[in-house]
Scaffold this active site. Sequence first.
Site, PDB file in Angstrom:
ATOM      1  N   GLU A 138      -6.298  -2.114  14.523  1.00  0.00           N
ATOM      2  CA  GLU A 138      -7.106  -2.823  13.523  1.00  0.00           C
ATOM      3  C   GLU A 138      -6.237  -3.842  12.884  1.00  0.00           C
ATOM      4  O   GLU A 138      -5.109  -3.457  12.175  1.00  0.00           O
ATOM      5  CB  GLU A 138      -7.524  -1.950  12.376  1.00  0.00           C
ATOM      6  CG  GLU A 138      -8.675  -2.568  11.771  1.00  0.00           C
ATOM      7  CD  GLU A 138      -9.076  -1.609  10.465  1.00  0.00           C
ATOM      8  OE1 GLU A 138      -9.181  -0.560  10.734  1.00  0.00           O
ATOM      9  OE2 GLU A 138      -9.317  -2.394   9.342  1.00  0.00           O
ATOM     10  N   SER A 149     -10.797  -6.850   9.034  1.00  0.00           N
ATOM     11  CA  SER A 149     -12.029  -6.301   8.671  1.00  0.00           C
ATOM     12  C   SER A 149     -12.608  -7.310   8.218  1.00  0.00           C
ATOM     13  O   SER A 149     -12.096  -7.935   7.105  1.00  0.00           O
ATOM     14  CB  SER A 149     -11.789  -5.314   7.697  1.00  0.00           C
ATOM     15  OG  SER A 149     -11.832  -3.875   8.373  1.00  0.00           O
ATOM     16  N   ARG A 175       2.141   1.167  10.455  1.00  0.00           N
ATOM     17  CA  ARG A 175       1.551   1.787   9.005  1.00  0.00           C
ATOM     18  C   ARG A 175       2.883   1.555   8.124  1.00  0.00           C
ATOM     19  O   ARG A 175       3.587   2.407   8.057  1.00  0.00           O
ATOM     20  CB  ARG A 175       1.037   3.101   8.909  1.00  0.00           C
ATOM     21  CG  ARG A 175       0.068   3.434   8.043  1.00  0.00           C
ATOM     22  CD  ARG A 175      -0.201   4.554   7.789  1.00  0.00           C
ATOM     23  NE  ARG A 175      -1.347   4.653   8.699  1.00  0.00           N
ATOM     24  CZ  ARG A 175      -2.811   4.306   8.470  1.00  0.00           C
ATOM     25  NH1 ARG A 175      -3.214   3.775   7.241  1.00  0.00           N
ATOM     26  NH2 ARG A 175      -3.705   4.556   9.180  1.00  0.00           N
ATOM     27  N   ARG A 234       0.851  -5.543  12.672  1.00  0.00           N
ATOM     28  CA  ARG A 234       0.297  -5.155  14.072  1.00  0.00           C
ATOM     29  C   ARG A 234      -0.092  -5.893  15.121  1.00  0.00           C
ATOM     30  O   ARG A 234       0.295  -5.881  16.296  1.00  0.00           O
ATOM     31  CB  ARG A 234      -1.265  -4.376  13.873  1.00  0.00           C
ATOM     32  CG  ARG A 234      -0.742  -3.185  12.957  1.00  0.00           C
ATOM     33  CD  ARG A 234      -2.095  -2.437  12.487  1.00  0.00           C
ATOM     34  NE  ARG A 234      -2.129  -1.233  11.656  1.00  0.00           N
ATOM     35  CZ  ARG A 234      -2.999  -0.877  10.977  1.00  0.00           C
ATOM     36  NH1 ARG A 234      -4.186  -1.216  11.044  1.00  0.00           N
ATOM     37  NH2 ARG A 234      -2.769   0.431  10.347  1.00  0.00           N
ATOM     38  N   ARG A 244       0.765  -1.188  -0.070  1.00  0.00           N
ATOM     39  CA  ARG A 244       0.149   0.123   0.051  1.00  0.00           C
ATOM     40  C   ARG A 244       0.992   1.394  -0.117  1.00  0.00           C
ATOM     41  O   ARG A 244       1.953   1.460   0.910  1.00  0.00           O
ATOM     42  CB  ARG A 244      -0.822  -0.131   1.278  1.00  0.00           C
ATOM     43  CG  ARG A 244      -1.651  -1.257   1.301  1.00  0.00           C
ATOM     44  CD  ARG A 244      -2.918  -1.300   2.457  1.00  0.00           C
ATOM     45  NE  ARG A 244      -3.538  -2.512   2.231  1.00  0.00           N
ATOM     46  CZ  ARG A 244      -4.628  -2.567   2.960  1.00  0.00           C
ATOM     47  NH1 ARG A 244      -4.923  -1.864   4.139  1.00  0.00           N
ATOM     48  NH2 ARG A 244      -5.371  -3.868   2.881  1.00  0.00           N
TER      49      ARG A 244
END
Length: 423
Positions: A348, A351, A276, A390, A261
């Site tokens: 997070e 998802s 991140r 994470r 990303r």
Amino acid sequence: MLDLRFIRANPELVAKAIRDKGEKADLGGLLSIDEEVRALLVESEALKRERNVESEKIAVLRKEGADASAEIARMRDVSGRIKEYDEKLAALRVDLTAAALTIPNVPHESVPVGADEDENVAVRSWGEPRSLVADPVPHWEIGETLGILDIKGASRIAGSGFVAFTGTGARLERALIAFMIDLHVNGHGYTEVSPPFVANRAAMEGTGQLPKLEFDMYHCSEDDLFLIPTGEVPLTNLHRDEILQGERLPVKYVAYTPCFRREAGSYGKDTRGLLRVHQFDKVEMVKLVEPETSYDELEALTSNAEAVLEALDLPYRVKVLCTGDLSFSAAKCYDIDIWSAGVKQWLEVSSCSNFEDFQARRAGLRYHPAGGGKARYVHTLNGSGVAMARTVVAILENYQTDRGTIVVPEALRPYMNGLEEIT
RNA sequence: GGAGAGGUGACUGAGUGGUUGAAGGUGCGCGAUUGGAAAUCGCGUGUAGGUGAUGAGCCUACCGAGGGUUCGAAUCCCUCCCUCUCCGCCA
């Protein structure tokens, strides 16, 4: 993409979805183009019918050796007019598709209406935020100290936002991947896939990354391929434009993939260490299911992700995303956050979403129902099970000891030669 | 990268300019046969769009994708994509 007929029949529902999701979409424009297209279609198809009928007559005349030049001349004119219509139609259809691609999926009725992440609703939590020591240091410190994380070295290779795991750190990463995949394959009945890590435009459109996220992805212009931002892309596209036999459903795939990303414009906050990064490993689950079962399958999928965290003894919370935080393609989504004691944040790591037939329509994912009948679109779901970077953060921080070492979660020990502690 | 072969319905496989939306087979559905099943037989089974009432019917399009030739294209021509085989290169 929504069914045009659904949009036509439920314009106010779609308008509400656009509002609730905070999307900008020209629904009125779409509907008027649609109307124009259908009007032209009627005229063009009538001409084509005439051409078909007359052509057959010409064939008969020819066979009988009669002269058909008058008919041929007339049809030459008709064909010319058809061509004009079709050119107009083709241009309109480009606009129509472009407009349709801006219409988001409609949130499920159980999804709370809200503007942004602050209005997400907590569903449940598991475990108490805690750590082995009172005040653990952030993962980037202990990672460097123990020689298992090399951020500086990675930046020499690829710039900031990349990390390298070294020694036991690399082993930990690999152990996590293997552990998660084994759990989903043996415990939850998924089929493991090792897919390509790049995907073409059609695949990216199939899962909805394009056209919206083009600049969040790394792109190989020579071959017009994108580095995948998530394993969802290859897994969901594996059966693109296929009609599956109903007995094959539910299809349940799990894959390890790196995720790439660009995270353009997100520098500064929450970007230290592993929080991140431009490339991280993830184990992704994807399901293709019968529409009637998709919400049950969503609950099951979410619990599959939770099982990973419970096995690793990482406290987590689950929340249902409100309409404003829900992604463009999703009808419903649960986010799972884990607590990390060093950075003192909820992170997070998963998802889990139900896209209903929104992706399936774009990607051409259909099935023949078992009892016969027309081919139907499947419902697609995906969820991380779970994201690595994470999770590593939480392990490095929650499992710190006062000796400056890290206890290896029990579930991972079989994957690390029985190692109990990283020293 | 070079040379060749090929891409047809859920699957397999015919079809080189005019009732071909597409033979035959498999699979699937319904029915017959059977004590039950297998086998066998009969019938039915593509997708999308438009128009109808989200019915029947009718119409249009679709034989990898996009163009072209033609009154008419699965069939002829061009471009592109993909698969396979051989050669080269390479982890």
